[in-house]
Motif scaffolding. Structure first.
Motif, mmCIF file in Angstrom:
data_model
loop_
_atom_site.group_PDB
_atom_site.id
_atom_site.type_symbol
_atom_site.label_atom_id
_atom_site.label_comp_id
_atom_site.label_asym_id
_atom_site.label_seq_id
_atom_site.Cartn_x
_atom_site.Cartn_y
_atom_site.Cartn_z
ATOM 1 N N ASN A 67 0.644 -1.342 0.035
ATOM 2 C CA ASN A 67 0.039 0.093 0.146
ATOM 3 C C ASN A 67 0.796 1.287 0.009
ATOM 4 O O ASN A 67 0.102 2.328 -0.242
ATOM 5 C CB ASN A 67 -0.936 0.058 1.263
ATOM 6 C CG ASN A 67 -1.749 -1.059 1.058
ATOM 7 O OD1 ASN A 67 -2.407 -1.308 -0.047
ATOM 8 N ND2 ASN A 67 -2.476 -1.547 2.230
ATOM 9 N N ALA A 68 2.253 1.179 0.036
ATOM 10 C CA ALA A 68 2.934 2.330 0.198
ATOM 11 C C ALA A 68 3.344 2.821 -1.107
ATOM 12 O O ALA A 68 3.470 2.099 -2.125
ATOM 13 C CB ALA A 68 4.094 1.910 1.093
ATOM 14 N N ALA A 69 3.677 4.248 -1.290
ATOM 15 C CA ALA A 69 4.206 4.740 -2.451
ATOM 16 C C ALA A 69 5.799 4.402 -2.374
ATOM 17 O O ALA A 69 6.471 4.603 -3.462
ATOM 18 C CB ALA A 69 3.762 5.875 -2.766
ATOM 19 N N GLY A 70 6.347 4.805 -1.296
ATOM 20 C CA GLY A 70 7.834 4.724 -1.023
ATOM 21 C C GLY A 70 8.153 3.824 -0.010
ATOM 22 O O GLY A 70 7.500 3.732 1.039
ATOM 23 N N VAL A 71 9.290 3.394 -0.205
ATOM 24 C CA VAL A 71 9.861 2.580 1.148
ATOM 25 C C VAL A 71 11.490 3.085 1.471
ATOM 26 O O VAL A 71 12.164 3.387 0.823
ATOM 27 C CB VAL A 71 10.031 1.143 0.457
ATOM 28 C CG1 VAL A 71 10.713 0.244 1.515
ATOM 29 C CG2 VAL A 71 8.601 0.549 -0.095
ATOM 30 N N LEU A 72 11.584 3.257 2.666
ATOM 31 C CA LEU A 72 12.759 3.488 3.700
ATOM 32 C C LEU A 72 13.155 2.467 3.966
ATOM 33 O O LEU A 72 12.506 1.724 4.662
ATOM 34 C CB LEU A 72 12.769 4.730 4.347
ATOM 35 C CG LEU A 72 12.145 6.120 3.771
ATOM 36 C CD1 LEU A 72 12.057 6.928 5.067
ATOM 37 C CD2 LEU A 72 12.932 6.649 3.025
ATOM 38 N N ILE A 73 14.692 1.832 3.367
ATOM 39 C CA ILE A 73 15.051 0.679 4.079
ATOM 40 C C ILE A 73 16.361 0.908 4.803
ATOM 41 O O ILE A 73 17.416 1.670 4.294
ATOM 42 C CB ILE A 73 15.302 -0.344 2.709
ATOM 43 C CG1 ILE A 73 14.113 -0.840 2.126
ATOM 44 C CG2 ILE A 73 16.224 -1.732 3.477
ATOM 45 C CD1 ILE A 73 14.271 -1.534 0.867
#
Length: 176
Positions: A67-73
C-alpha cells in the motif's frame, strides 16, 4: 500525501541505526508525509527463518509495503553486506513486491570501506523485487551516531545534511 513504509533491519531498539531512523522520521513528520514502520526484529523469528509466507504477521507487513508509494530501507552493514535480518524479510516479499515503489536505502557501517554495499549488495536485491526507482542511498559510519541516555542519539551535522538531502530527494519523487 503519499504513504511511506519504513523497513528497519536494526537488530534491536538500541542500535545506532535507530539514530538515523529517528532523524529520518523527524524529517518525514515535518513534511506531513504519513508513514508506518516495520521493525523486522519484532516479526516472529520462526516465521522469518522458516519462510512462512502465510504467516499473519508477514502478510500484514507485506500489505503495508504493497500500500506504500515509497519505502525507506534501513540496515546495518555486517561482513560487507546488508543485514541478514533485512534479507530474511525481503525474501518473504512477493516477487514484484517493490514494483512501482520509490526506494531510499539508509545504511550504517563501521567504515567507509563498506560504502559500496548499497550499490553492489542491496540495490540488486531491491531491483530483483521490482524496484525501478532507487534514490541514491545514504551511508553513515557508526562513529558519527552518538548514543545518548534514554535510547536517544546525536548525529554529526554532516550526517544530518546527507540524510536531509536523501529524504528531500525521496519526498520530491513520491510527492510528484
Amino acid at each position: 500525501m503519499a504513504k511511506v513504509i519504513i523497513i528497519t533491519g536494526a537488530p534491536n531498539d538500541y542500535s545506532r541505526l535507530n539514530g538515523i531512523l529517528d532523524y529520518s522520521i523527524k524529517l518525514l513528520k515535518k513534511t506531513g508525509i504519513s508513514y508506518d514502520v516495520i521493525k523486522v526484529h519484532e516479526l516472529p523469528a520462526e516465521d522469518l527463518i522458516q519462510a512462512k509466507f502465510d504467516s499473519e504477521a508477514i502478510r500484514k507487513a507485506n500489505k503495508k509495503v504493497e500500500n506504500a508509494a515509497g519505502v525507506l530501507i534501513f540496515t546495518p552493514v555486517y561482513k560487507a553486506a546488508y543485514s541478514g535480518i533485512v534479507k530474511t524479510y525481503l525474501d518473504l516479499l512477493p516477487q514484484k513486491g517493490l514494483e512501482d515503489k520509490i526506494i531510499l536505502p539508509l545504511v550504517i557501517g563501521g567504515s567507509f570501506g563498506h560504502l559500496l554495499t548499497i550499490e553492489y549488495a542491496l540495490n540488486p536485491v531491491l531491483s530483483a523485487l521490482g524496484a525501478t526507482y532507487i534514490i541514491k542511498g545514504v551511508y553513515t559510519i557508526d562513529k558519527d551516531v552518538e548514543r545518548l541516555d534514554n535510547n536517544q542519539f546525536s548525529l554529526k551535522e554532516e550526517v544530518q545534511q546527507r540524510i536531509e538531502k536523501g529524504i528531500d530527494a525521496f519526498i520530491k519523487v513520491i510527492s510528484d
